[in-house]
Design an enzyme around this catalytic site. Structure first.
Site, PDB file in Angstrom:
ATOM      1  N   GLU A   1     -78.990  -2.498 -12.769  1.00  0.00           N
ATOM      2  CA  GLU A   1     -78.579  -3.068 -14.045  1.00  0.00           C
ATOM      3  C   GLU A   1     -79.678  -3.898 -14.704  1.00  0.00           C
ATOM      4  O   GLU A   1     -79.947  -3.751 -15.889  1.00  0.00           O
ATOM      5  CB  GLU A   1     -77.332  -3.934 -13.840  1.00  0.00           C
ATOM      6  CG  GLU A   1     -76.064  -3.147 -13.571  1.00  0.00           C
ATOM      7  CD  GLU A   1     -75.548  -2.452 -14.821  1.00  0.00           C
ATOM      8  OE1 GLU A   1     -75.939  -2.851 -15.926  1.00  0.00           O
ATOM      9  OE2 GLU A   1     -74.778  -1.491 -14.677  1.00  0.00           O
ATOM     10  N   SER A   2     -80.265  -4.807 -13.940  1.00  0.00           N
ATOM     11  CA  SER A   2     -81.142  -5.811 -14.557  1.00  0.00           C
ATOM     12  C   SER A   2     -82.401  -6.106 -13.763  1.00  0.00           C
ATOM     13  O   SER A   2     -83.142  -7.014 -14.128  1.00  0.00           O
ATOM     14  CB  SER A   2     -80.367  -7.118 -14.720  1.00  0.00           C
ATOM     15  OG  SER A   2     -79.986  -7.624 -13.446  1.00  0.00           O
TER      16      SER A   2
END
Length: 549
Positions: A132-133
């Site tokens: 995701e990040s």
């Protein structure tokens, strides 16, 4: 009486010797009695000669580190497809990136794994923030997804994540983790399949339901690998599987995972009103950037309301609380000033011993942003403002994020927009581009660059020497730019439709993961936002739908 050696008696004497020879030749006998470590004579054979030794799990002992603990909790079925091999190769070709991201995630993993085990969920999900990040709590995507788990505003509100002028709990490590696991549990119970649950997390549960129904109507399998879905979602689970494979057997891939102790890394401490982040970092004996990495959810550099908490290393909590109490006893603190009718910024700044630039910086005001009656401004009340000013320089995204979400920061309506389109998050481009740390000089240059760009775009071109020949020369480029702008406009309008009230019931349908870890991040960015060349027609501006932002 003499003993007669018959063939049967002779065989009975040889049998124990034969059994002993077999036992000596077995690998089990070659292990030491106490530790189970192979003896020197057999170690090379068991490890495959010069090849890597593959890690094995021994569930009878305590976990060596957090990675060992994660391996023990793997519970998802493995996905075997060419896409997994492709994503695995992508990560393995960037060992520097892997090392950096795993090290950054180390400070958060214990809490995430502990919460997963408490809920009885598979520990592969502790690796999902890497997809995701890249374990960057400040990551922010073009779809306005923010934090480790990349919540868009509407989904964050649905899971009670506060988003206002002062905090954004989508970036708070603890609250966002709890919300993400709540959401993952919900969509897993909806589908009964972790791969479909992950697809729903990325694409939206409504979109996955429709794709499943379409497959059933066409007589096709109702499983993740058989669905028709966007490319990002199709690569989503393979990315997680590739990371799982690497963490499961790092020595097989010649990857050394950074050591992360299997112990609590941080605790929460009540944050008293009136304290600023710079002072809090000094009380915790931490560099400000490291303190903000544990406390990334604040939009403002000081706290003026009760109910907030600080996250600090577990071994410093007692000393930290004592120093906070001492600061409060001094009577110096931060508070808010309510703007009176007709009151100007220069008057307010002078009243509190600040320059106008400092007052703007502390409150996220743009260079041309004004204030109106009734607005609240953060001001020092007998306290040294240097700590808050330093913290505000490391939070340049706060005003930009709030404006793009449709939130109202003081004076944000009049502040220049972020024309550069580059927010201070980690953007992955392999090992050639150094990481953007919270205290990196690149962050300051990026912030200054955005301000300069805003000034240039806000200044209108003066009429004067416009040659007809130049118009004809650039006519072709204008037409080409217009042709490129139309697909971008259609894409934005489709995004606005997806964020309509009908789609708001499917909170993840409009979300997009941070492009920092996507293999095709740079190419997709170029196609979605074509460069504006000199003389080319500007692309049409499309406002995001207010219903989901």
């Amino acid at each position: 009486m003499a003993t007669r050696f018959t063939p049967r008696r002779f065989a009975a004497l040889l049998l124990p010797l034969a059994l002993a020879a077999v036992a000596l030749a077995s690998p089990a006998f070659a292990r030491g009695p106490a530790t189970g470590d192979p003896l020197p004579a057999t170690r090379a054979a068991l490890s495959g000669g010069d090849g890597p030794r593959v890690l094995t799990l021994d569930l009878t002992r305590d976990a060596n580190d957090i990675w060992d603990r994660i391996r023990r909790g793997f519970g998802m079925p493995d996905l075997d497809s060419p896409l997994v091999a492709e994503q695995q190769l992508f990560y393995l070709n960037r060992p520097g990136f892997l090392k950096q991201v795993f090290a950054r995630g180390g400070r958060y993993l214990y809490y995430i794994v502990d919460e997963l085990e408490r809920r009885g969920m598979p520990t592969e999900l502790a690796l999902l923030p890497m997809v995701e990040s890249s374990y960057n709590p400040l990551a922010y995507s073009r779809a306005h997804a923010s934090g480790l788990w990349q919540f868009i505003p509407s989904t964050g509100k649905h899971y009670n994540l506060t988003q206002d002028n002062w905090v954004d709990e989508r970036r708070n490590v603890i609250t966002s983790t709890n919300a993400a696991l709540d959401y993952l549990q919900t969509i897993y119970e909806m589908h009964g399949d972790w791969h479909l649950a992950l697809a729903s997390y990325n694409w939206g549960e409504g979109a996955v339901k429709r794709a499943l129904q379409r497959n059933l109507d066409e007589g096709k399998p109702g499983e993740y690998s058989a669905l028709r879905m966007p490319e990002e979602t199709r690569n989503y689970v393979p990315k997680l599987q590739a990371i799982k494979n690497i963490v499961s057997q790092p020595e097989l891939f010649h990857i050394e995972l950074p050591y992360v102790a299997n112990e609590m890394q941080f605790v929460t401490v009540s944050a008293p009103p009136g304290i600023d982040l710079g002072t809090a970092a000094r009380h915790a004996d931490m560099p400000l950037d490291e303190f903000l990495a544990l406390n990334p959810g604040f939009n403002r550099p000081a706290i003026t309301t009760p109910g907030h908490t600080f996250v600090v290393p577990a071994d410093r909590a007692g000393r930290f609380e004592a120093r906070l109490a001492e600061t409060l006893r001094s009577g110096s603190a931060w508070r808010t000033h309510t703007v009176e009718p007709g009151e100007k910024l220069d008057t307010i700044a002078e009243q509190y011993g600040l320059t106008i630039a400092q007052l703007r910086q502390l409150n996220g005001l743009g260079a041309q942003g004004g204030v109106s009656a009734g607005q609240s401004l953060l001001v020092p009340d007998g306290i040294d403002p240097s700590g808050a000013l330093e913290a505000s320089r490391l939070l340049p995204f706060a005003g930009v994020v709030a404006r793009q979400q449709g939130l109202k920061l003081s004076g944000s309506a009049d502040a220049p927009a972020n024309s550069s389109g580059r927010d201070p998050q980690l953007r992955f481009k392999g090992e050639k581009e150094p990481s953007i740390g919270l205290s990196s000089p690149r962050l300051g240059r990026a912030s200054a660059g955005r301000q300069e760009e805003a000034k240039r775009t806000s200044t209108r071109e003066k009429p004067g020497k416009i040659v007809k020949e130049v118009k004809g020369k650039h006519a072709g480029s204008q037409a080409a730019a217009k042709g490129r702008a139309e697909p971008a406009g259609r894409t934005a309008r489709q995004g606005a439709k997806a964020s309509s009230p009908a789609a708001a019931a499917q909170p993840r349908a409009a979300r997009s993961t941070s492009k920092s870890a996507a293999p095709a991040a740079s190419s997709s960015a170029k196609s979605a936002a074509p460069a504006q060349k000199k003389g080319a027609a500007p692309a049409p501006k499309n406002k995001p739908a207010k219903s989901s932002r």
